[in-house]
Write a protein that holds these residues in place. Structure first.
Motif, short mmCIF file in Angstrom:
data_model
loop_
_atom_site.label_atom_id
_atom_site.label_comp_id
_atom_site.label_asym_id
_atom_site.label_seq_id
_atom_site.Cartn_x
_atom_site.Cartn_y
_atom_site.Cartn_z
N LEU A 130 -57.84 76.64 -76.03
CA LEU A 130 -58.00 76.86 -77.46
C LEU A 130 -58.62 75.61 -78.09
CD1 LEU A 130 -54.57 78.56 -78.35
CD2 LEU A 130 -56.73 79.65 -77.68
N PHE A 131 -59.72 75.82 -78.81
CA PHE A 131 -60.43 74.72 -79.46
C PHE A 131 -59.74 74.44 -80.79
CE2 PHE A 131 -63.98 73.28 -82.24
CZ PHE A 131 -64.35 72.14 -81.53
N ILE A 132 -59.06 73.30 -80.89
CA ILE A 132 -58.24 73.02 -82.07
C ILE A 132 -58.52 71.62 -82.61
CG2 ILE A 132 -56.38 74.58 -81.34
CD1 ILE A 132 -54.81 72.03 -80.50
N ASP A 133 -58.19 71.45 -83.88
CA ASP A 133 -58.21 70.11 -84.45
C ASP A 133 -57.06 69.31 -83.86
OD1 ASP A 133 -60.41 70.57 -86.15
OD2 ASP A 133 -59.12 71.52 -87.64
N PRO A 134 -57.16 67.97 -83.85
CA PRO A 134 -56.08 67.15 -83.29
C PRO A 134 -54.88 67.11 -84.24
CG PRO A 134 -57.84 65.76 -84.14
CD PRO A 134 -58.34 67.18 -84.22
N GLN A 138 -50.79 72.62 -84.57
CA GLN A 138 -51.70 73.49 -83.81
C GLN A 138 -51.45 73.34 -82.30
OE1 GLN A 138 -53.48 75.80 -85.10
NE2 GLN A 138 -53.48 75.21 -87.25
N ILE A 139 -51.10 72.16 -81.87
CA ILE A 139 -50.77 71.94 -80.46
C ILE A 139 -49.52 72.74 -80.09
CG2 ILE A 139 -49.91 70.22 -78.81
CD1 ILE A 139 -51.79 68.20 -80.25
N GLN A 140 -48.50 72.67 -80.91
CA GLN A 140 -47.28 73.42 -80.64
C GLN A 140 -47.54 74.92 -80.62
OE1 GLN A 140 -44.30 72.32 -79.72
NE2 GLN A 140 -43.56 74.43 -79.56
N TYR A 149 -54.91 75.27 -71.70
CA TYR A 149 -55.60 74.08 -72.19
C TYR A 149 -55.69 74.10 -73.71
CZ TYR A 149 -57.83 73.63 -67.50
OH TYR A 149 -58.10 73.51 -66.17
N VAL A 150 -55.85 72.92 -74.28
CA VAL A 150 -56.42 72.78 -75.61
C VAL A 150 -57.67 71.91 -75.47
CG1 VAL A 150 -54.33 73.12 -76.97
CG2 VAL A 150 -54.90 70.82 -76.16
N GLU A 151 -58.68 72.23 -76.26
CA GLU A 151 -59.85 71.36 -76.36
C GLU A 151 -59.83 70.74 -77.75
OE1 GLU A 151 -64.71 71.48 -76.59
OE2 GLU A 151 -63.71 72.91 -75.25
N LEU A 152 -59.67 69.44 -77.80
CA LEU A 152 -59.55 68.74 -79.08
C LEU A 152 -60.91 68.55 -79.72
CD1 LEU A 152 -56.88 66.07 -78.09
CD2 LEU A 152 -56.50 68.27 -79.23
N ARG A 186 -52.90 71.20 -70.65
CA ARG A 186 -54.01 70.41 -70.14
C ARG A 186 -54.99 70.18 -71.28
NH1 ARG A 186 -55.46 73.04 -64.34
NH2 ARG A 186 -56.68 71.10 -64.17
N VAL A 187 -55.66 69.03 -71.26
CA VAL A 187 -56.40 68.59 -72.44
C VAL A 187 -57.87 68.35 -72.12
CG1 VAL A 187 -56.50 66.90 -74.32
CG2 VAL A 187 -54.28 67.45 -73.25
#
Length: 242
Positions: A130-134, A138-140, A149-152, A186-187
């Motif tokens: 998921l492409f998210i803001d840092p 949103q991470i939770q 994964y998240v893509e910051l 995973r980041v």
């Protein structure tokens, strides 16, 4: 060090400007891999402004590293992804009139739809990012909907108007990467990274992959795609010496 994944969308942008067959993003992906890229990224947009269905089908057959399909969470594109089975997908927000993706996905507001799509992808053996803001919330939320994964989003860091602002944005990314890692996600990171801004982000120890496109394709116009990819890899390698 994080691995380098090259987004070849803008090879297609050049092709679509004339409506012909050249330059071919599938050929470009092969050059990127031979130059050392560890992944290929393409965004199949609803309006098909650059990457076409033909491209992703051929890339699925030819990419030797890892194919990451960026996409909006819409029925048509979800069906294509389930049929093609890329190595992973990255769900991004998408607006018809935007020049490029303008910000991170609002996972909190789209939890139900995202959970449903992630479940389908997981059943098909496709990893989901998921492409998210840092942002901690949103991470939770990304963890709770089942993302791997998240893509910051690094866009605000790259576009900062002064060093103070850039430092502030960097620390947000650094903190978010650590938080996501500690929660078991995973980041990855990407958006707007270039030959000046990549090394510092690459030095963050929790990031596995950097997705970079426009800067490399722009540089390729002057030095060739092979050299442009190798120069970007050098930027990542320098992070190990910081």
């Amino acid at each position: 060090m994080p691995q380098l994944a090259i987004n070849v969308d803008h090879i297609s942008t050049i092709r679509q400007a004339r409506g012909g067959a050249e330059p071919d993003p599938v050929h470009a992906a092969g050059i990127c891999e031979l130059a050392g890229a560890k992944g290929i990224v393409v965004h199949l947009r609803e309006d098909r402004r650059h990457i076409q269905d033909r491209d992703v089908r051929l890339l699925r057959q030819t990419v030797k590293t890892r194919l990451n399909l960026e996409m909006a969470n819409v029925k048509e594109i979800v069906a294509i992804a389930l049929d093609l089975k890329p190595d992973m997908i990255t769900l991004v927000p998408e607006k018809r009139k935007e020049l490029t993706t303008e910000g991170g996905l609002d996972v909190i507001s789209n939890e139900k739809k995202l959970r449903k799509t992630i479940s389908k992808m997981s059943s098909a053996g496709i990893s989901v990012s998921l492409f998210i803001d840092p942002d901690a919330e949103q991470i939770q939320a990304s963890l709770e909907v089942g993302a791997t994964y998240v893509e910051l989003h690094t866009g605000r860091y790259c576009d900062a108007e002064n060093e103070k602002e850039r430092d502030q944005e960097f620390h947000l990314i650094e903190q978010a990467a650590e938080l996501a890692f500690e929660k078991g996600l995973r980041v990855n990171a990407g958006h707007g990274l270039d030959y000046r801004t990549t090394t510092r982000i690459a030095a963050i120890p929790f990031i596995e992959e950097l997705s970079i496109g426009h800067a490399v394709i722009a540089r390729a116009a002057f030095v060739g795609l092979d050299q442009a990819v190798r120069e970007m890899q050098d930027c990542i390698d320098r992070a190990g010496r910081i």
